[in-house]
Scaffold this motif. Structure first.
Motif, PDB file in Angstrom:
ATOM      1  N   PRO A 110      11.019  27.737  53.415  1.00  0.00           N
ATOM      2  CA  PRO A 110      10.138  26.734  54.032  1.00  0.00           C
ATOM      3  C   PRO A 110       9.116  26.166  53.079  1.00  0.00           C
ATOM      4  CG  PRO A 110      10.390  28.668  55.445  1.00  0.00           C
ATOM      5  CD  PRO A 110      11.013  28.993  54.124  1.00  0.00           C
ATOM      6  N   TRP A 111       8.910  26.815  51.920  1.00  0.00           N
ATOM      7  CA  TRP A 111       7.909  26.290  50.994  1.00  0.00           C
ATOM      8  C   TRP A 111       8.545  25.481  49.877  1.00  0.00           C
ATOM      9  CZ3 TRP A 111       7.806  31.032  53.252  1.00  0.00           C
ATOM     10  CH2 TRP A 111       6.730  31.270  54.096  1.00  0.00           C
ATOM     11  N   GLY A 112       9.863  25.287  49.905  1.00  0.00           N
ATOM     12  CA  GLY A 112      10.501  24.388  48.956  1.00  0.00           C
ATOM     13  C   GLY A 112      10.995  25.051  47.704  1.00  0.00           C
ATOM     14  N   LYS A 113      10.774  26.385  47.514  1.00  0.00           N
ATOM     15  CA  LYS A 113      11.285  27.039  46.321  1.00  0.00           C
ATOM     16  C   LYS A 113      12.684  27.559  46.600  1.00  0.00           C
ATOM     17  CE  LYS A 113       9.899  27.591  42.917  1.00  0.00           C
ATOM     18  NZ  LYS A 113      10.029  26.781  41.725  1.00  0.00           N
ATOM     19  N   SER A 114      13.233  28.258  45.594  1.00  0.00           N
ATOM     20  CA  SER A 114      14.577  28.775  45.733  1.00  0.00           C
ATOM     21  C   SER A 114      14.597  30.240  45.387  1.00  0.00           C
ATOM     22  CB  SER A 114      15.530  28.011  44.817  1.00  0.00           C
ATOM     23  OG  SER A 114      15.097  28.140  43.497  1.00  0.00           O
ATOM     24  N   SER A 115      15.483  30.982  46.069  1.00  0.00           N
ATOM     25  CA  SER A 115      15.684  32.374  45.765  1.00  0.00           C
ATOM     26  C   SER A 115      17.153  32.585  45.558  1.00  0.00           C
ATOM     27  CB  SER A 115      15.211  33.286  46.890  1.00  0.00           C
ATOM     28  OG  SER A 115      14.149  32.731  47.574  1.00  0.00           O
ATOM     29  N   SER A 116      17.520  33.337  44.558  1.00  0.00           N
ATOM     30  CA  SER A 116      18.916  33.523  44.250  1.00  0.00           C
ATOM     31  C   SER A 116      19.231  35.007  44.278  1.00  0.00           C
ATOM     32  CB  SER A 116      19.253  32.955  42.870  1.00  0.00           C
ATOM     33  OG  SER A 116      18.990  31.588  42.852  1.00  0.00           O
ATOM     34  N   VAL A 117      20.441  35.276  44.715  1.00  0.00           N
ATOM     35  CA  VAL A 117      20.900  36.639  44.728  1.00  0.00           C
ATOM     36  C   VAL A 117      21.924  36.786  43.631  1.00  0.00           C
ATOM     37  CG1 VAL A 117      21.979  38.441  46.085  1.00  0.00           C
ATOM     38  CG2 VAL A 117      20.534  36.736  47.203  1.00  0.00           C
ATOM     39  N   PRO A 118      21.653  37.579  42.558  1.00  0.00           N
ATOM     40  CA  PRO A 118      22.617  37.704  41.479  1.00  0.00           C
ATOM     41  C   PRO A 118      23.860  38.429  41.924  1.00  0.00           C
ATOM     42  CG  PRO A 118      20.786  39.223  41.170  1.00  0.00           C
ATOM     43  CD  PRO A 118      20.452  38.364  42.360  1.00  0.00           C
ATOM     44  N   SER A 119      25.027  37.969  41.437  1.00  0.00           N
ATOM     45  CA  SER A 119      26.265  38.620  41.789  1.00  0.00           C
ATOM     46  C   SER A 119      26.465  39.841  40.926  1.00  0.00           C
ATOM     47  CB  SER A 119      27.441  37.668  41.602  1.00  0.00           C
ATOM     48  OG  SER A 119      27.540  37.289  40.262  1.00  0.00           O
ATOM     49  N   THR A 120      27.213  40.848  41.431  1.00  0.00           N
ATOM     50  CA  THR A 120      27.509  42.056  40.692  1.00  0.00           C
ATOM     51  C   THR A 120      28.990  42.106  40.437  1.00  0.00           C
ATOM     52  OG1 THR A 120      27.730  43.286  42.742  1.00  0.00           O
ATOM     53  CG2 THR A 120      25.556  43.277  41.701  1.00  0.00           C
ATOM     54  N   SER A 121      29.387  42.817  39.381  1.00  0.00           N
ATOM     55  CA  SER A 121      30.784  42.904  39.002  1.00  0.00           C
ATOM     56  C   SER A 121      31.125  44.351  38.698  1.00  0.00           C
ATOM     57  CB  SER A 121      31.057  42.045  37.760  1.00  0.00           C
ATOM     58  OG  SER A 121      30.711  40.718  38.004  1.00  0.00           O
ATOM     59  N   PRO A 122      32.362  44.822  38.994  1.00  0.00           N
ATOM     60  CA  PRO A 122      32.755  46.183  38.653  1.00  0.00           C
ATOM     61  C   PRO A 122      32.867  46.349  37.154  1.00  0.00           C
ATOM     62  CG  PRO A 122      34.629  44.935  39.456  1.00  0.00           C
ATOM     63  CD  PRO A 122      33.413  44.072  39.657  1.00  0.00           C
ATOM     64  N   LEU A 123      32.652  47.598  36.663  1.00  0.00           N
ATOM     65  CA  LEU A 123      32.687  47.896  35.241  1.00  0.00           C
ATOM     66  C   LEU A 123      33.863  48.808  34.971  1.00  0.00           C
ATOM     67  CD1 LEU A 123      28.909  48.555  34.569  1.00  0.00           C
ATOM     68  CD2 LEU A 123      30.166  46.443  34.254  1.00  0.00           C
ATOM     69  N   THR A 124      34.408  48.712  33.797  1.00  0.00           N
ATOM     70  CA  THR A 124      35.509  49.552  33.358  1.00  0.00           C
ATOM     71  C   THR A 124      35.004  50.482  32.277  1.00  0.00           C
ATOM     72  OG1 THR A 124      37.087  47.804  33.858  1.00  0.00           O
ATOM     73  CG2 THR A 124      37.840  49.583  32.434  1.00  0.00           C
ATOM     74  N   GLY A 125      35.108  51.768  32.503  1.00  0.00           N
ATOM     75  CA  GLY A 125      34.553  52.739  31.553  1.00  0.00           C
ATOM     76  C   GLY A 125      35.327  52.762  30.247  1.00  0.00           C
ATOM     77  N   GLU A 126      34.633  53.035  29.157  1.00  0.00           N
ATOM     78  CA  GLU A 126      35.225  53.166  27.840  1.00  0.00           C
ATOM     79  C   GLU A 126      34.996  54.597  27.345  1.00  0.00           C
ATOM     80  OE1 GLU A 126      37.050  50.995  26.485  1.00  0.00           O
ATOM     81  OE2 GLU A 126      36.628  49.254  27.739  1.00  0.00           O
ATOM     82  N   GLY A 127      35.749  55.003  26.310  1.00  0.00           N
ATOM     83  CA  GLY A 127      35.547  56.311  25.716  1.00  0.00           C
ATOM     84  C   GLY A 127      36.106  57.454  26.542  1.00  0.00           C
ATOM     85  N   LEU A 128      37.152  57.202  27.334  1.00  0.00           N
ATOM     86  CA  LEU A 128      37.748  58.261  28.133  1.00  0.00           C
ATOM     87  C   LEU A 128      38.611  59.155  27.250  1.00  0.00           C
ATOM     88  CD1 LEU A 128      38.881  56.198  31.260  1.00  0.00           C
ATOM     89  CD2 LEU A 128      36.804  57.558  31.010  1.00  0.00           C
ATOM     90  N   SER A 129      38.763  60.426  27.645  1.00  0.00           N
ATOM     91  CA  SER A 129      39.631  61.355  26.928  1.00  0.00           C
ATOM     92  C   SER A 129      40.219  62.340  27.927  1.00  0.00           C
ATOM     93  CB  SER A 129      38.863  62.097  25.830  1.00  0.00           C
ATOM     94  OG  SER A 129      37.804  62.854  26.389  1.00  0.00           O
ATOM     95  N   VAL A 130      41.394  62.860  27.611  1.00  0.00           N
ATOM     96  CA  VAL A 130      42.080  63.819  28.470  1.00  0.00           C
ATOM     97  C   VAL A 130      41.626  65.220  28.091  1.00  0.00           C
ATOM     98  CG1 VAL A 130      44.321  64.729  29.171  1.00  0.00           C
ATOM     99  CG2 VAL A 130      44.047  62.289  28.763  1.00  0.00           C
ATOM    100  N   TRP A 131      41.013  65.935  29.032  1.00  0.00           N
ATOM    101  CA  TRP A 131      40.512  67.285  28.751  1.00  0.00           C
ATOM    102  C   TRP A 131      41.638  68.311  28.774  1.00  0.00           C
ATOM    103  CZ3 TRP A 131      39.336  71.535  32.338  1.00  0.00           C
ATOM    104  CH2 TRP A 131      38.647  72.584  31.724  1.00  0.00           C
ATOM    105  N   GLY A 132      42.635  68.106  29.643  1.00  0.00           N
ATOM    106  CA  GLY A 132      43.752  69.018  29.698  1.00  0.00           C
ATOM    107  C   GLY A 132      44.492  68.885  31.012  1.00  0.00           C
ATOM    108  N   VAL A 133      45.603  69.578  31.124  1.00  0.00           N
ATOM    109  CA  VAL A 133      46.401  69.596  32.344  1.00  0.00           C
ATOM    110  C   VAL A 133      46.682  71.053  32.717  1.00  0.00           C
ATOM    111  CG1 VAL A 133      47.466  67.364  31.911  1.00  0.00           C
ATOM    112  CG2 VAL A 133      48.543  69.414  31.016  1.00  0.00           C
ATOM    113  N   VAL A 134      46.886  71.304  34.014  1.00  0.00           N
ATOM    114  CA  VAL A 134      47.172  72.653  34.519  1.00  0.00           C
ATOM    115  C   VAL A 134      48.596  72.651  35.061  1.00  0.00           C
ATOM    116  CG1 VAL A 134      46.500  74.461  36.122  1.00  0.00           C
ATOM    117  CG2 VAL A 134      44.747  72.990  35.102  1.00  0.00           C
TER     118      VAL A 134
END
Length: 369
Positions: A285-309
């Motif tokens: 009502p006062w003539g300004k603007s408000s914006s809602v920033p969008s979010t995005s999913p992230l993909t992890g880096e630096g993964l390693s396999v600890w082992g299998v059973v």
């Protein structure tokens, strides 16, 4: 078909400064400021009225500049025109502008990649697609062709149900791979604002109403000031009637103007800084603007396999930290083959978990073609 569907364009209107100025000035905040300045001038508060007029003018100019800049940026982002090779029913192929595409056209995709100008269903071949513009996911997605023959006879196509077979407008085809002796073909399903990119632009241009806590509190504060001013006016009239002295200024108009200016500045700080591609301003009502920033999913880096059973005789054995040391068997074969990775220019790409799982086995993926 072109008369029915129209051109394949996503046109974002950009309002002129004159129209934006009229819309801004007609907001309740500036109307209140005009009446306040008139009152201050009548009470000989010339310097104070001049300061508020200067501050309001600067705020109005910055608001017009930010709104016009965001609209222009969104228009440039939505604008797209590329050359597309279309195959007609008689087998003839011709290169046309993407603006002339209509649903039902059969297009041929180059093997070295391109930007998809419309929503299309993949008919032949495979495509490695970067959909980060729509989903924010950095990992490329493999698109496979639709089922053919009797399997697809009773199935209705849906862009949501057949996402793995659909190329969405605005996405980047990194690599298109055709089968032996065939081209990579796709049929246009949606154009213009009906595409996934057009739907995203529409949601930015016409966002759903969002309730902000700060906005609700600001409205309550202004209503409180209005009630207080009304009570003060009634009391002043009562004193005027009794004593014939004059109006008693119970509520200082400068206090209301200060509060309004603070609210305007706070809402301006909330609205500025939002990226224009995330959302256009939601009008307050006062003539300004408000914006809602969008979010995005992230993909992890630096993964390693600890082992299998590994299991044996319905019991779990001790952990094996090097899966490549497993004996040949179902567990090793599952780790090496149960994944969705693919080769892109000789390098494996796909989900990081799948890549690390296959890499831990010591196996190497080879293209069958």
């Amino acid at each position: 078909r072109r008369k029915i569907y129209g051109p394949n364009l996503i046109e974002v209107p950009v309002k002129s400064y004159a129209r934006l100025l009229v819309e801004e000035v007609l907001n309740p905040f500036y109307i209140f400021q005009v009446f306040s300045i008139v009152l201050w001038v009548c009470d000989a508060y010339y310097y104070y009225a001049a300061c508020i007029f200067l501050i309001s003018t600067i705020s109005l100019g910055l608001s017009l500049y930010e709104t016009r800049k965001q609209s222009t940026t969104l228009q440039n982002m939505a604008k797209m025109s590329v050359g597309v090779r279309v195959r007609r029913r008689n087998g003839e192929e011709m290169v046309v502008s993407s603006a002339e595409l209509v649903p039902g056209d059969c297009i041929s995709l180059p093997t070295d990649g391109t930007v998809v100008p419309c929503d299309a269903a993949l008919l032949t071949g495979e495509c490695m697609v970067n959909e980060s513009m729509l989903t924010g996911e950095s990992v490329p997605v493999m698109k496979t062709p639709l089922l053919a023959g009797s399997q697809a006879a009773s199935t209705l196509y849906s862009p949501e149900e057949h996402r793995r077979h659909t190329l969405f407008c605005g996405t980047q085809v990194i690599q298109a791979k055709s089968y032996v002796g065939k081209e990579v073909l796709a049929v246009v399903t949606r154009t213009g604002f009906c595409t996934a990119k057009g739907d995203l632009i529409s949601s930015i241009l016409y966002p759903k109403p969002v309730s902000f806590k700060f906005y609700e509190d600001a409205v309550k504060f202004v209503l409180f000031l209005a009630v207080l001013a009304f009570i003060g006016t009634l009391y002043s009239i009562l004193i005027l009637v009794k004593n014939q002295v004059g109006l008693l200024e119970l509520v200082n108009p400068r206090a209301q103007a200060d509060a309004g200016t603070v609210l305007r500045a706070e809402m301006g700080e909330d609205s500025r800084g939002a990226h224009p591609s995330s959302s256009l301003p939601a009008r307050s009502p006062w003539g300004k603007s408000s914006s809602v920033p969008s979010t995005s999913p992230l993909t992890g880096e630096g993964l390693s396999v600890w082992g299998v059973v590994p299991p044996e005789n319905n019991h779990f054995m001790p952990i094996v930290h090097e899966p490549r040391c497993l004996p040949a068997g179902p567990l090793l074969y599952s780790l090496a083959t149960c994944h969705t990775t693919s080769l892109l220019r000789g390098q494996p790409v796909g989900d990081p978990v799948d890549l690390k799982m296959m890499e831990s086995t010591g196996w190497v993926r080879q293209d069958t073609q």
